[in-house]
Design a protein around this motif. Structure first.
Motif, short mmCIF file in Angstrom:
data_model
loop_
_atom_site.label_atom_id
_atom_site.label_comp_id
_atom_site.label_asym_id
_atom_site.label_seq_id
_atom_site.Cartn_x
_atom_site.Cartn_y
_atom_site.Cartn_z
N VAL A 144 0.84 -1.21 0.00
CA VAL A 144 0.00 0.00 0.00
C VAL A 144 0.87 1.25 0.00
N ASP A 145 1.90 1.28 0.85
CA ASP A 145 2.80 2.44 0.88
C ASP A 145 3.53 2.59 -0.45
N PHE A 146 3.93 1.47 -1.02
CA PHE A 146 4.64 1.51 -2.31
C PHE A 146 3.77 2.17 -3.38
N ILE A 188 -6.27 -0.81 -1.60
CA ILE A 188 -5.74 0.32 -2.37
C ILE A 188 -6.86 1.08 -3.08
N GLU A 189 -7.84 0.33 -3.60
CA GLU A 189 -8.99 0.95 -4.29
C GLU A 189 -9.63 2.03 -3.43
N LYS A 190 -9.77 1.74 -2.14
CA LYS A 190 -10.46 2.65 -1.22
C LYS A 190 -9.73 3.97 -1.05
N SER A 194 -4.34 9.19 -7.16
CA SER A 194 -4.35 9.57 -8.58
C SER A 194 -3.29 8.78 -9.35
N ASN A 195 -3.56 8.54 -10.62
CA ASN A 195 -2.75 7.65 -11.48
C ASN A 195 -2.87 6.18 -11.11
N VAL A 196 -3.70 5.85 -10.15
CA VAL A 196 -3.81 4.46 -9.71
C VAL A 196 -5.24 3.96 -9.86
#
Ligand SMILES: *Cc1c(COP(=O)(O)O)cnc(C)c1O
Length: 232
Positions: A144-146, A188-190, A194-196
């Motif tokens: 997640v941090d990455f 991560i979706e939550k 941006s860009n993800v």
């Protein structure tokens, strides 16, 4: 009937059966042909039968096969470990997605090059869900941090996550790997970075595609079930 065509039929049938079991639409699972060591001639046989997506592990193989395949419409992903000194070559070879983004250093260098060329590329973050030290990928704990740290590299469009499951006949352990990937995707979706986007889960190979589909795979990467055992 051609053996490669027959094998593709068989894989498509396996995909349909797995989808049926969990109420998924087979159209939501793409088959990527893992074509390492496979000649352009044999890849073309698979294209003739309607396949359109391949994945290569080695930059050198991408470059070698480029001329033979460039006139046939298809999509190409990179699925192996990418060394930073090969970035130029890979960007020249019309790879549309790097499924194996596995370090910040790689992301940084990729971004610098893309920015200079005024272009973007799709990427998946490779996660080491099996915890084996022999495998590349970001640890699940750090994933997640990455992905958050990737936000600043706005030429890299993150489309999801990729993993290579544990190579084991203990299917519950394999399933655990795929569940880890799927839960990271949801986490991560939550965050709405941006860009993800988290649309793709690339997981499952010849021996474990059913489990991967049951756990939400959108891309399965198939080599030996279609092309037979590899001769290195
Ligand atoms: C070779 C390879 C595959 C396909 O493996 P098979 O077991 O032959 O289907 C999938 N993913 C990656 C990253 C590979 O290197």
């Amino acid at each position: 009937m051609n053996l490669i065509h027959k094998n593709i039929d068989n894989v498509r049938r396996r995909v349909q059966n797995a989808c049926k079991r969990v109420g998924r639409n087979p159209a939501d699972v793409r088959i990527l042909l893992a074509t390492k060591t496979i000649s352009p001639e044999r890849i073309k046989v698979a294209f003739e039968y309607g396949e359109t997506l391949i994945g290569e592990n080695k930059v050198q193989e991408v470059v070698q096969k480029y001329t033979s395949l460039k006139d046939i419409e298809h999509e190409k992903h990179f699925i192996g470990h990418l060394q930073t000194n090969k970035i130029k070559d890979i960007l020249r070879s019309e790879v549309s997605c790097i499924q194996s983004l596995d370090s910040l250093k790689l992301a940084q260098k990729l971004h610098t090059r893309l920015f200079a060329e005024n272009r973007t590329i799709n990427a998946l973050v490779q996660v080491n869900t099996s915890g084996e030290s022999s495998k590349y990928g970001i640890s699940p704990q750090r994933t997640v941090d990455f992905v958050r740290e990737l936000e600043e590299f706005n030429t890299i469009k993150v489309k999801g996550l990729m993993t290579i499951g544990l190579y084991s006949s203990d299917f519950e352990k394999v399933r655990t790997c795929f569940r880890i990937l799927s839960s990271k995707k949801q986490e991560i979706e939550k965050l709405g970075i941006s860009n993800v986007e988290m649309t793709e889960l690339s997981m499952g190979m010849s021996g474990d595609l059913e489990i991967a589909i049951e756990e939400g795979a959108t891309i399965i990467r198939i080599g030996s079930a279609i092309f037979g055992d590899r001769n290195y």
